[in-house]
Motif scaffolding. Structure first.
Motif, short mmCIF file in Angstrom:
data_model
loop_
_atom_site.label_atom_id
_atom_site.label_comp_id
_atom_site.label_asym_id
_atom_site.label_seq_id
_atom_site.Cartn_x
_atom_site.Cartn_y
_atom_site.Cartn_z
N LYS A 228 0.73 -1.60 0.17
CA LYS A 228 -0.10 -0.16 -0.19
C LYS A 228 0.68 1.25 -0.13
O LYS A 228 0.72 2.24 -0.70
CB LYS A 228 -0.68 -0.23 1.35
CG LYS A 228 -2.15 -1.17 1.14
CD LYS A 228 -2.42 -0.79 2.23
CE LYS A 228 -3.72 -2.33 2.21
NZ LYS A 228 -4.27 -2.99 3.20
N LYS A 229 1.69 1.10 0.92
CA LYS A 229 3.17 2.36 1.33
C LYS A 229 3.44 2.77 -0.66
O LYS A 229 3.55 3.82 -1.01
CB LYS A 229 4.02 1.80 1.45
CG LYS A 229 4.50 3.71 2.04
CD LYS A 229 6.09 3.05 3.41
CE LYS A 229 7.59 3.92 3.95
NZ LYS A 229 8.34 3.76 4.09
N PHE A 230 4.00 1.49 -1.79
CA PHE A 230 4.69 2.25 -2.76
C PHE A 230 3.25 2.56 -3.72
O PHE A 230 3.50 3.42 -4.36
CB PHE A 230 4.68 0.17 -3.75
CG PHE A 230 4.73 0.79 -4.57
CD1 PHE A 230 5.97 1.40 -5.04
CD2 PHE A 230 3.73 0.51 -6.12
CE1 PHE A 230 6.41 1.08 -6.43
CE2 PHE A 230 4.06 0.33 -7.12
CZ PHE A 230 4.76 0.47 -7.33
N VAL B 118 0.32 7.22 -6.36
CA VAL B 118 -0.63 7.62 -6.68
C VAL B 118 -0.11 9.52 -6.02
O VAL B 118 -0.85 10.05 -6.86
CB VAL B 118 -1.63 7.13 -6.30
CG1 VAL B 118 -3.27 8.32 -6.54
CG2 VAL B 118 -1.88 5.97 -6.94
N GLY B 119 0.64 9.56 -5.55
CA GLY B 119 1.30 10.98 -4.59
C GLY B 119 0.22 11.16 -3.84
O GLY B 119 -0.07 12.57 -3.41
N VAL B 120 -0.21 10.33 -2.80
CA VAL B 120 -0.93 10.95 -1.96
C VAL B 120 -0.03 9.68 -0.58
O VAL B 120 0.43 8.84 -0.42
CB VAL B 120 -2.53 9.96 -1.74
CG1 VAL B 120 -3.04 10.70 -2.36
CG2 VAL B 120 -2.40 8.97 -1.94
N SER B 121 -0.33 10.07 0.56
CA SER B 121 0.05 9.12 1.61
C SER B 121 -0.45 8.10 1.53
O SER B 121 -1.29 8.04 1.15
CB SER B 121 -0.10 10.51 2.57
OG SER B 121 -1.91 9.91 3.77
N SER C 286 -5.57 4.77 2.66
CA SER C 286 -6.20 3.70 3.86
C SER C 286 -7.89 4.00 3.75
O SER C 286 -8.59 3.41 3.39
CB SER C 286 -5.41 3.19 5.15
OG SER C 286 -4.43 3.09 4.64
N LEU C 287 -8.00 5.72 3.75
CA LEU C 287 -9.30 6.00 3.58
C LEU C 287 -9.91 6.00 2.50
O LEU C 287 -11.37 5.21 2.87
CB LEU C 287 -8.90 7.92 4.18
CG LEU C 287 -8.39 8.27 5.44
CD1 LEU C 287 -8.47 9.74 5.60
CD2 LEU C 287 -9.83 8.21 6.41
N TRP C 288 -9.45 6.07 1.52
CA TRP C 288 -10.23 5.68 0.15
C TRP C 288 -10.43 4.63 0.25
O TRP C 288 -11.76 3.99 0.09
CB TRP C 288 -9.14 5.43 -1.00
CG TRP C 288 -8.55 6.97 -1.36
CD1 TRP C 288 -8.84 8.08 -0.42
CD2 TRP C 288 -7.82 7.51 -1.79
NE1 TRP C 288 -8.70 9.56 -1.12
CE2 TRP C 288 -7.72 9.08 -2.25
CE3 TRP C 288 -7.00 6.88 -2.92
CZ2 TRP C 288 -6.87 9.95 -2.64
CZ3 TRP C 288 -5.87 7.54 -3.41
CH2 TRP C 288 -6.65 8.87 -3.68
N ILE C 289 -9.67 3.20 1.09
CA ILE C 289 -10.11 1.42 0.86
C ILE C 289 -10.94 1.19 2.28
O ILE C 289 -12.42 0.62 1.47
CB ILE C 289 -8.95 1.39 1.64
CG1 ILE C 289 -8.17 0.90 0.13
CG2 ILE C 289 -9.28 -0.60 1.90
CD1 ILE C 289 -6.26 0.49 0.60
N SER C 290 -10.89 2.30 2.93
CA SER C 290 -12.02 2.16 4.10
C SER C 290 -13.62 2.46 3.29
O SER C 290 -14.18 2.69 4.57
CB SER C 290 -11.76 2.61 5.45
OG SER C 290 -11.09 3.72 5.33
N PHE D 155 -13.14 9.70 -0.60
CA PHE D 155 -12.89 9.34 -1.48
C PHE D 155 -12.30 10.08 -2.40
O PHE D 155 -12.39 11.07 -2.56
CB PHE D 155 -14.76 9.75 -2.53
CG PHE D 155 -15.22 8.31 -1.98
CD1 PHE D 155 -15.54 6.73 -2.39
CD2 PHE D 155 -16.41 8.58 -0.21
CE1 PHE D 155 -16.55 6.17 -1.10
CE2 PHE D 155 -17.22 7.75 -0.38
CZ PHE D 155 -16.80 6.31 -0.49
N PRO D 156 -11.68 9.31 -3.76
CA PRO D 156 -10.62 9.82 -4.75
C PRO D 156 -11.00 10.93 -5.00
O PRO D 156 -12.63 11.15 -5.54
CB PRO D 156 -9.73 9.05 -4.39
CG PRO D 156 -10.57 7.63 -5.17
CD PRO D 156 -11.14 8.00 -3.29
N ARG D 157 -10.27 12.47 -5.29
CA ARG D 157 -11.03 12.72 -6.25
C ARG D 157 -10.55 12.28 -8.15
O ARG D 157 -10.01 11.25 -8.15
CB ARG D 157 -9.35 14.08 -6.45
CG ARG D 157 -9.95 15.27 -5.38
CD ARG D 157 -9.22 16.92 -5.66
NE ARG D 157 -7.98 16.45 -6.20
CZ ARG D 157 -6.24 16.99 -6.25
NH1 ARG D 157 -6.62 16.97 -4.87
NH2 ARG D 157 -6.11 16.46 -6.13
#
Length: 66
Positions: A16-18, A23-26, A31-35, A39-41
């Motif tokens: 996930k870190k990779f 993607v250019g996010v933390s 993790s917030l997107w997965i849960s 949601f991503p822009r």
């Protein structure tokens, strides 16, 4: 709606870190997107799909309410 991001990351054998870095996010944001707490822009959706070599439609799945 259901997130398929975690499944797609696992299928590719990525960490996930990779993926977050590509993607250019933390990692926290990913993790917030997965849960589905966030949601991503649109631009990040397309970048994530590119990194995971899938269509944007594959990232989330619509579930009919019963």
């Amino acid at each position: 709606m259901k997130s398929n991001i975690d499944k797609l990351i696992s299928e590719k054998g990525y960490q996930k870190k990779f993926v977050a870095k590509q993607v250019g996010v933390s990692p926290t944001q990913l993790s917030l997107w997965i849960s589905m707490r966030n949601f991503p822009r649109a631009d990040k959706l397309f970048k994530l799909a590119q990194v995971l070599n899938c269509k944007v439609d594959d990232l989330y799945e619509y579930e009919e309410e019963k």
